[in-house]
Write a protein that holds these residues in place. Structure first.
Motif, PDB file in Angstrom:
ATOM      1  N   ILE A   1       0.872  -1.195   0.000  1.00  0.00           N
ATOM      2  CA  ILE A   1       0.000   0.000   0.000  1.00  0.00           C
ATOM      3  C   ILE A   1       0.904   1.239   0.000  1.00  0.00           C
ATOM      4  CG2 ILE A   1      -1.760   1.289   1.299  1.00  0.00           C
ATOM      5  CD1 ILE A   1      -2.477  -1.472   2.629  1.00  0.00           C
ATOM      6  N   PRO A   2       0.710   2.142  -0.972  1.00  0.00           N
ATOM      7  CA  PRO A   2       1.564   3.343  -0.977  1.00  0.00           C
ATOM      8  C   PRO A   2       1.072   4.388   0.022  1.00  0.00           C
ATOM      9  CG  PRO A   2       0.059   3.400  -2.845  1.00  0.00           C
ATOM     10  CD  PRO A   2      -0.240   2.121  -2.111  1.00  0.00           C
ATOM     11  N   LEU A   3       2.025   5.105   0.623  1.00  0.00           N
ATOM     12  CA  LEU A   3       1.673   6.297   1.411  1.00  0.00           C
ATOM     13  C   LEU A   3       2.245   7.491   0.657  1.00  0.00           C
ATOM     14  CD1 LEU A   3       0.649   7.868   3.879  1.00  0.00           C
ATOM     15  CD2 LEU A   3       2.805   7.388   5.015  1.00  0.00           C
ATOM     16  N   TYR A   4       1.354   8.282   0.091  1.00  0.00           N
ATOM     17  CA  TYR A   4       1.780   9.437  -0.682  1.00  0.00           C
ATOM     18  C   TYR A   4       1.720  10.665   0.226  1.00  0.00           C
ATOM     19  CZ  TYR A   4       1.614  13.240  -4.029  1.00  0.00           C
ATOM     20  OH  TYR A   4       1.859  14.401  -4.701  1.00  0.00           O
ATOM     21  N   VAL A   5       2.854  11.365   0.358  1.00  0.00           N
ATOM     22  CA  VAL A   5       2.911  12.526   1.254  1.00  0.00           C
ATOM     23  C   VAL A   5       3.217  13.772   0.431  1.00  0.00           C
ATOM     24  CG1 VAL A   5       4.016  13.518   3.304  1.00  0.00           C
ATOM     25  CG2 VAL A   5       3.775  11.038   3.102  1.00  0.00           C
ATOM     26  N   GLU A   6       2.397  14.797   0.603  1.00  0.00           N
ATOM     27  CA  GLU A   6       2.594  16.019  -0.181  1.00  0.00           C
ATOM     28  C   GLU A   6       2.524  17.240   0.732  1.00  0.00           C
ATOM     29  OE1 GLU A   6       0.300  16.291  -3.898  1.00  0.00           O
ATOM     30  OE2 GLU A   6      -0.097  18.397  -3.399  1.00  0.00           O
ATOM     31  N   THR A   7       3.336  18.243   0.422  1.00  0.00           N
ATOM     32  CA  THR A   7       3.254  19.497   1.186  1.00  0.00           C
ATOM     33  C   THR A   7       2.255  20.427   0.505  1.00  0.00           C
ATOM     34  OG1 THR A   7       5.566  19.267   1.778  1.00  0.00           O
ATOM     35  CG2 THR A   7       4.591  21.435   2.111  1.00  0.00           C
ATOM     36  N   VAL A   8       1.321  20.939   1.276  1.00  0.00           N
ATOM     37  CA  VAL A   8       0.366  21.921   0.749  1.00  0.00           C
ATOM     38  C   VAL A   8       0.619  23.215   1.523  1.00  0.00           C
ATOM     39  CG1 VAL A   8      -2.067  22.455   0.362  1.00  0.00           C
ATOM     40  CG2 VAL A   8      -1.299  20.083   0.335  1.00  0.00           C
ATOM     41  N   GLU A   9       0.995  24.262   0.800  1.00  0.00           N
ATOM     42  CA  GLU A   9       1.437  25.478   1.484  1.00  0.00           C
ATOM     43  C   GLU A   9       0.344  26.136   2.311  1.00  0.00           C
ATOM     44  OE1 GLU A   9       4.340  26.428   2.122  1.00  0.00           O
ATOM     45  OE2 GLU A   9       5.315  24.938   0.848  1.00  0.00           O
ATOM     46  N   LYS A  10      -0.854  26.282   1.732  1.00  0.00           N
ATOM     47  CA  LYS A  10      -1.907  27.000   2.478  1.00  0.00           C
ATOM     48  C   LYS A  10      -2.929  26.011   3.027  1.00  0.00           C
ATOM     49  CE  LYS A  10      -1.531  31.390   0.123  1.00  0.00           C
ATOM     50  NZ  LYS A  10      -1.305  31.444  -1.328  1.00  0.00           N
ATOM     51  N   ARG A  11      -3.323  26.235   4.266  1.00  0.00           N
ATOM     52  CA  ARG A  11      -4.286  25.322   4.916  1.00  0.00           C
ATOM     53  C   ARG A  11      -5.558  25.162   4.108  1.00  0.00           C
ATOM     54  NH1 ARG A  11      -6.210  27.225  10.600  1.00  0.00           N
ATOM     55  NH2 ARG A  11      -6.509  25.049  11.116  1.00  0.00           N
ATOM     56  N   ARG A  12      -6.061  26.317   3.633  1.00  0.00           N
ATOM     57  CA  ARG A  12      -7.380  26.246   2.999  1.00  0.00           C
ATOM     58  C   ARG A  12      -7.343  25.505   1.668  1.00  0.00           C
ATOM     59  NH1 ARG A  12      -5.977  31.591   2.273  1.00  0.00           N
ATOM     60  NH2 ARG A  12      -5.799  32.173   0.072  1.00  0.00           N
ATOM     61  N   GLU A  13      -6.125  25.245   1.166  1.00  0.00           N
ATOM     62  CA  GLU A  13      -6.029  24.524  -0.118  1.00  0.00           C
ATOM     63  C   GLU A  13      -6.090  23.012   0.060  1.00  0.00           C
ATOM     64  OE1 GLU A  13      -2.420  26.025  -1.742  1.00  0.00           O
ATOM     65  OE2 GLU A  13      -3.335  27.921  -2.363  1.00  0.00           O
ATOM     66  N   VAL A  14      -6.020  22.544   1.317  1.00  0.00           N
ATOM     67  CA  VAL A  14      -5.958  21.089   1.550  1.00  0.00           C
ATOM     68  C   VAL A  14      -7.169  20.353   0.952  1.00  0.00           C
ATOM     69  CG1 VAL A  14      -5.972  19.297   3.347  1.00  0.00           C
ATOM     70  CG2 VAL A  14      -4.380  21.205   3.507  1.00  0.00           C
ATOM     71  N   PRO A  15      -8.425  20.801   1.238  1.00  0.00           N
ATOM     72  CA  PRO A  15      -9.563  20.043   0.707  1.00  0.00           C
ATOM     73  C   PRO A  15      -9.525  19.905  -0.817  1.00  0.00           C
ATOM     74  CG  PRO A  15     -10.318  21.646   2.318  1.00  0.00           C
ATOM     75  CD  PRO A  15      -8.874  21.923   2.103  1.00  0.00           C
ATOM     76  N   GLU A  16      -9.268  21.037  -1.491  1.00  0.00           N
ATOM     77  CA  GLU A  16      -9.225  21.026  -2.953  1.00  0.00           C
ATOM     78  C   GLU A  16      -8.145  20.061  -3.441  1.00  0.00           C
ATOM     79  OE1 GLU A  16     -11.102  22.163  -6.130  1.00  0.00           O
ATOM     80  OE2 GLU A  16     -11.485  23.358  -4.336  1.00  0.00           O
ATOM     81  N   ARG A  17      -6.997  20.098  -2.772  1.00  0.00           N
ATOM     82  CA  ARG A  17      -5.871  19.258  -3.213  1.00  0.00           C
ATOM     83  C   ARG A  17      -6.197  17.771  -3.032  1.00  0.00           C
ATOM     84  NH1 ARG A  17      -3.602  17.391  -6.478  1.00  0.00           N
ATOM     85  NH2 ARG A  17      -1.685  16.251  -6.109  1.00  0.00           N
ATOM     86  N   VAL A  18      -6.860  17.451  -1.923  1.00  0.00           N
ATOM     87  CA  VAL A  18      -7.216  16.035  -1.691  1.00  0.00           C
ATOM     88  C   VAL A  18      -8.171  15.556  -2.781  1.00  0.00           C
ATOM     89  CG1 VAL A  18      -8.415  14.449  -0.117  1.00  0.00           C
ATOM     90  CG2 VAL A  18      -6.810  16.119   0.808  1.00  0.00           C
ATOM     91  N   LEU A  19      -9.146  16.404  -3.093  1.00  0.00           N
ATOM     92  CA  LEU A  19     -10.125  15.995  -4.115  1.00  0.00           C
ATOM     93  C   LEU A  19      -9.492  15.892  -5.502  1.00  0.00           C
ATOM     94  CD1 LEU A  19     -12.159  16.493  -1.807  1.00  0.00           C
ATOM     95  CD2 LEU A  19     -13.720  17.355  -3.538  1.00  0.00           C
ATOM     96  N   ASP A  20      -8.587  16.851  -5.808  1.00  0.00           N
ATOM     97  CA  ASP A  20      -7.890  16.761  -7.097  1.00  0.00           C
ATOM     98  C   ASP A  20      -7.096  15.460  -7.183  1.00  0.00           C
ATOM     99  OD1 ASP A  20      -8.918  19.151  -7.823  1.00  0.00           O
ATOM    100  OD2 ASP A  20      -7.072  20.314  -7.547  1.00  0.00           O
TER     101      ASP A  20
END
Ligand code: FAD
Length: 518
Positions: free
Chosen positions: A97-116
């Protein structure tokens, strides 16, 4: 509506859409404060969903430095979480099982990034455990709706508490604001619902062909964050030696504690020089260990399945783990405590002293009160402080220095490896008498008596305050008042910054005036 109600509303609104979403190419588990493979409810549910549909399970973690800043996360804690992610990535890879880790600079961008990310990998289902802070509950409610809007599904689960918030109510249907009746109800609820202590299996391994489809996600390092730059090399080395990361370490620590120490816990837990407590708070905070497993492991060493019977040490320890549940329930039920407000509004009008020199002396362990200074130096040295000492220093800040308890609460979050909003806020509210089920405001710890009672031989003080290492006998508790002044002065140890008796009077007057002003 309270944030938890907003979450429930989002779940209800999307129920039909969620039920009818077909599994596409992958299922995702989103790790947050649940960094373990064992006994992780949402991870297990995600794994079941993926296995039934024959698609790969992908795990993700979004590193958000701004989130660390907003939550005042201590650098030592950030370092611990990043190290934990490395272990988790290896453990999951062993299950393909892969664990993909990404840095998201702004907090409010997290939801959008997860969905993308979901859409990039053709994932239809997102699973996560619920976090109970206000922003997180609102974010999850929003994400559930965002998912439904894009033909995706987000499922969230109660996992971090043993009894989910909202499950307990008084006979009058109200939420409990006092621990003892709440605890009786908590115990009765667990006895009536023994499944609450059933643990979840590890996720099922991805099959080779499923693994191949997500092979690219196995690459990549755990990113570093600016927080880590705030730790000196020497601190990093020391903290890493004290706090090895990962769930195996957490389980070993728990089992060793239950085997060797839990039976004596009631008698020994209050003495800071005695390593008699479990030291698992770091793991409960990062989620490398579940509270369920902690209570279950202790209970299984008892002769009875009852949580409030059998070996006294086990009963007491379980009731301490329950405090963690209690404070999370309080946070969910009275979310305004997230907004810098005291649980008891009538304590909003105390005129605090904002004496910067006093606050600085407290932070740096130079108040001239040896037990306070030892404790404040312990937190700098270990990233952790003994519970008795947390109460002593919190009381000292609020009631001897009359400094706003919220400054201490913030300092703790910035320095503790186990920093947890609900428990920390609860502990400060208890000690400053402004919180839920607090000490009465007129009960003010005498630091000298606390020192003599709980650091009887002064070993704890001598360990963390080297200036007093050679002070003999009882003088170590109060060198300037007990004839060791010249020795302490020569060693550079400060004189007391306040006189306890006078501070006590000042504090009683300030609290009373604040209440009268209400
Ligand atoms: P043990 O004595 O072995 O207890 C087992 C577990 O029970 C702990 O790991 C913890 O999860 C729970 N627990 C025990 N006592 C409490 C308590 N009073 N409140 C809530 N949970 C408890 N704990 C945190 O985890 N994070 C914090 O940020 C935090 N801040 C605190 C601030 C103040 C002012 C005070 C008085 C207490 C605070 N506590 C906090 C609670 C407690 O001090 C720590 O949980 C405990 O010292 C951790 O050590 P341990 O794991 O060896 O505990």
């Amino acid at each position: 509506p309270r944030p938890i109600e907003q979450l429930v509303a989002a779940q209800e609104e999307t129920a039909e859409a969620r039920r009818s979403t077909k599994v596409k190419d992958a299922v995702i588990h989103w790790f947050k404060m649940d960094l373990r493979t064992t006994d992780n409810r949402a991870l297990w549910e995600a794994s079941e969903k993926a296995a039934q549909a024959g698609v790969p399970l992908i795990c993700i973690y979004m590193v958000s430095p701004k989130d660390f800043e907003a939550h005042l996360t201590a650098p030592v804690r950030v370092d611990f979480m990043l190290r934990t992610l490395e272990v988790l990535k290896r453990d999951l890879a062993a299950l393909h099982i892969p664990l993909y880790v990404e840095t998201v600079e702004k907090r409010r961008e997290v939801p959008e990034r997860v969905l993308d990310f979901m859409q990039e990998w053709g994932a239809s289902h997102l699973f996560a455990n619920i976090e109970y802070e206000v922003d997180e509950l609102r974010r999850e409610a929003k994400m559930i709706r965002m998912c439904a809007g894009r033909g995706l599904t987000m499922e969230v689960f109660h996992d971090t508490c043993i009894v989910p918030p909202g499950a307990l109510a008084t006979g009058a249907g109200k939420q409990y604001a006092v621990y003892s009746p709440w605890y009786r109800s908590w115990v009765a609820h667990v006895h009536a619902n023994p499944d609450l202590l059933s643990t979840f299996e590890q996720p099922t391994a991805n099959l080779p062909e499923a693994r191949d489809k997500v092979a690219a996600l196995f690459d990549g390092e755990i990113p570093d964050v600016p927080h880590n730059k705030r730790l000196s090399e020497e601190d990093t080395k020391r903290f890493r030696a004290i706090w090895p990361a990962g769930e195996r370490e957490a389980i070993d620590r728990l089992e060793k504690f239950c085997e060797e120490k839990v039976a004596q816990y009631t008698k020994r837990r209050n003495f800071p020089s005695d390593p008699a407590t479990s030291n698992i708070s770091v793991h409960l905070a990062a989620g490398t260990l579940s509270a369920r497993m902690a209570v279950r492991t202790a209970r299984d060493r008892n002769k009875t399945k009852k949580l409030d019977a059998g070996v006294e040490g086990i009963q007491t320890w379980i009731s301490e783990v329950a405090w963690r549940d209690f404070y999370k329930h309080v946070l969910v039920n009275w979310p305004y405590i997230c907004m810098n407000k005291p649980f008891k509004p009538e304590y909003s009008n105390i005129e605090w002293s904002y004496n910067a020199a006093h606050f600085d002396a407290w932070c740096t362990g130079r108040t001239g009160f040896p037990i306070v200074d030892a404790a404040m130096r312990q937190v700098r040295s270990m990233g952790w402080m003994h519970n008795r000492c947390r109460m002593i220093v919190a009381s000292f800040l609020a009631k001897d220095l009359l400094v706003d308890w919220r400054m201490g609460e913030k300092f703790f979050m910035e320095h503790l490896i186990d920093g947890d909003f609900a428990s920390n806020n609860g502990g400060w509210g208890f000690s400053a008498s402004t919180g839920v089920d607090p000490q009465p405001y007129f009960r003010i710890f005498n630091p000298l008596l606390q020192s003599e009672k709980f650091d009887v031989d002064g070993d704890y003080i001598r360990k963390y305050v080297p200036e007093l290492r050679d002070v003999k006998g009882k003088a170590v508790h109060d060198p300037y008042g007990r004839g060791a002044g010249p020795q302490a002065r020569k060693a550079g140890y400060p004189e007391p910054i306040v006189v306890h008796k006078d501070s006590r009077e000042r504090t009683l007057a300030a609290y009373k005036a604040g209440l009268d002003r209400d």
